[in-house]
Design an enzyme around this catalytic site. Sequence first.
Site, PDB file in Angstrom:
ATOM      1  N   ASP A  72      -6.149   1.846  -3.823  1.00 23.40           N
ATOM      2  CA  ASP A  72      -7.469   1.500  -3.296  1.00 23.40           C
ATOM      3  C   ASP A  72      -8.067   2.651  -2.489  1.00 23.40           C
ATOM      4  OD1 ASP A  72      -5.754   1.294  -1.137  1.00 23.40           O
ATOM      5  OD2 ASP A  72      -6.555  -0.626  -0.423  1.00 23.40           O
ATOM      6  N   SER A  77       0.826  -1.202   0.000  1.00 18.59           N
ATOM      7  CA  SER A  77       0.000   0.000   0.000  1.00 18.59           C
ATOM      8  C   SER A  77       0.866   1.260   0.000  1.00 18.59           C
ATOM      9  CB  SER A  77      -0.963  -0.038   1.182  1.00 18.59           C
ATOM     10  OG  SER A  77      -1.858   1.055   1.155  1.00 18.59           O
ATOM     11  N   ASP A 127      -1.235   1.515  -3.847  1.00 23.42           N
ATOM     12  CA  ASP A 127      -1.973   0.452  -4.538  1.00 23.42           C
ATOM     13  C   ASP A 127      -3.325   0.928  -5.043  1.00 23.42           C
ATOM     14  OD1 ASP A 127      -2.972   0.656  -1.920  1.00 23.42           O
ATOM     15  OD2 ASP A 127      -3.484  -1.464  -1.805  1.00 23.42           O
ATOM     16  N   ASP A 141      -3.237   6.404  -3.169  1.00 20.13           N
ATOM     17  CA  ASP A 141      -2.106   5.805  -2.471  1.00 20.13           C
ATOM     18  C   ASP A 141      -1.434   4.787  -3.388  1.00 20.13           C
ATOM     19  OD1 ASP A 141      -4.055   3.845  -2.358  1.00 20.13           O
ATOM     20  OD2 ASP A 141      -3.690   3.307  -0.275  1.00 20.13           O
TER      21      ASP A 141
END
Length: 458
Positions: free
Chosen positions: A252, A103, A250, A248
């Site tokens: 999501d 992340s 990743d 961010d």
Amino acid sequence: MNKEPGVDLTSLVKAYDVRGIVPDQLDEDLARLFGAAFVETTGATAIVTGHDMRPSSPALARAFAQGAAGQGADVIEIGLCSTDELYFASGHLDRAGAMFTASHNPARYNGIKMCRAGAAPIGQDTGLRDIRTLVESWAAGEPLPSPGRTTGSVTRRDMLADYAAHLLGLVDVRTVRPLKIVVDAGNGMSGLTVPAVFRDVPVDIVPLYFELDGTFPNHEANPLNPANIVDLQRAVRENEADLGLAFDGDADRCFVVDERGEAVAPSAVTALIAARLLAAHPGSTVLHNLITSRTVPEVVRELGGVPVRTRVGHSFIKAEMTRTGAVFGGEHSAHYYFRDFWNADTGMLAALHVIATLGTQQEPLSRLVRRYQHYAASGEINSTVHDQKSPIAAVREAFTARTGVTSDELDGLTISTADWWFNLRPSNTEPMLRLNVEAVDTDTLTRVRDEVLALVHR
């Protein structure tokens, strides 16, 4: 990897995922064992895997796929993707899934987010603890069980176009007025997904840091830290854009900046999207975690919906989405969950809802969100402590005896009055206490915040 007796992966396996430093805590040997344990624990015979742009991600994802295939599961690798694209693939293909990403963490980290078929979450109480136990035993030298079936296949498939088409089928942005949007990908996965999703959308995208680079050369891919959206804020003002979006690492999570370059609180975004979805689905349930602004349940009730308060964390929210049939859920950390997206969180779908709301009327974003920002908020204040329990006990004793005060311990300690509330909760992964305060004005906020912090730090 050192296969010594007594292997302990407690520091690697978190509440909702696997996350640690590569290769010290997570390497290809361990990833292979996690793939095997994932199949053994879930019984999955069909799996989809994906990975982010970190240098270590492709090899770790491939090792996981090999471990899963070794236990008889057929694996589809979709390669580079955002976490919500992996959730899409899990739902669309009805397969269990594993995403390799850390992340927003620095480049030396990596990890695994796992789900069952249909993007159903896996946390400590829904399989992750059992997976850890198996990996620990196998890493210590216990032999893996015979799979009982032939080795599974590992094949490749590109899901990006299908992912984009699915999102655009949920939100109609073809008729929005011309908008200029600055997008800061932070060298993360939205640098891949944004061009695919917005290819045929009538907006002007100004890209910042779209080059996929898991070393994050420009800034950390963590927009929750105000320092990491400074470039976005400047670019919005310089380009006279209608809004800015920051994702961010990743992708999501999605953070929003208005036309003045001012950050829009995730709670305000939650309320805005809730209003939009309640107009389409009257009387529906909307979830909000206990750190979200009071504005959210107030708006939901005003619009005839049913607000439901939950603990912090995606595995809890996803479980409540399923239990309640909620149309939408939002967290203070800019995770947004949608019933039409297998109850999973997707920053891209949240961004499309904001664009659709803004682009189908003439007001600027700052004026639109003003109706959803009623209170003064502290943001999350982290305090490093050696003992998490004693400060919470001191705060509980100091506040609960007061007149007009209510309290609960759904997640940490929440103290509420008519004019303010705060939540003090321990971190699941670090020796920290996290404090969030909201009040009717900044003076009240400052007074309550300072009193609680004095008790925490004494």
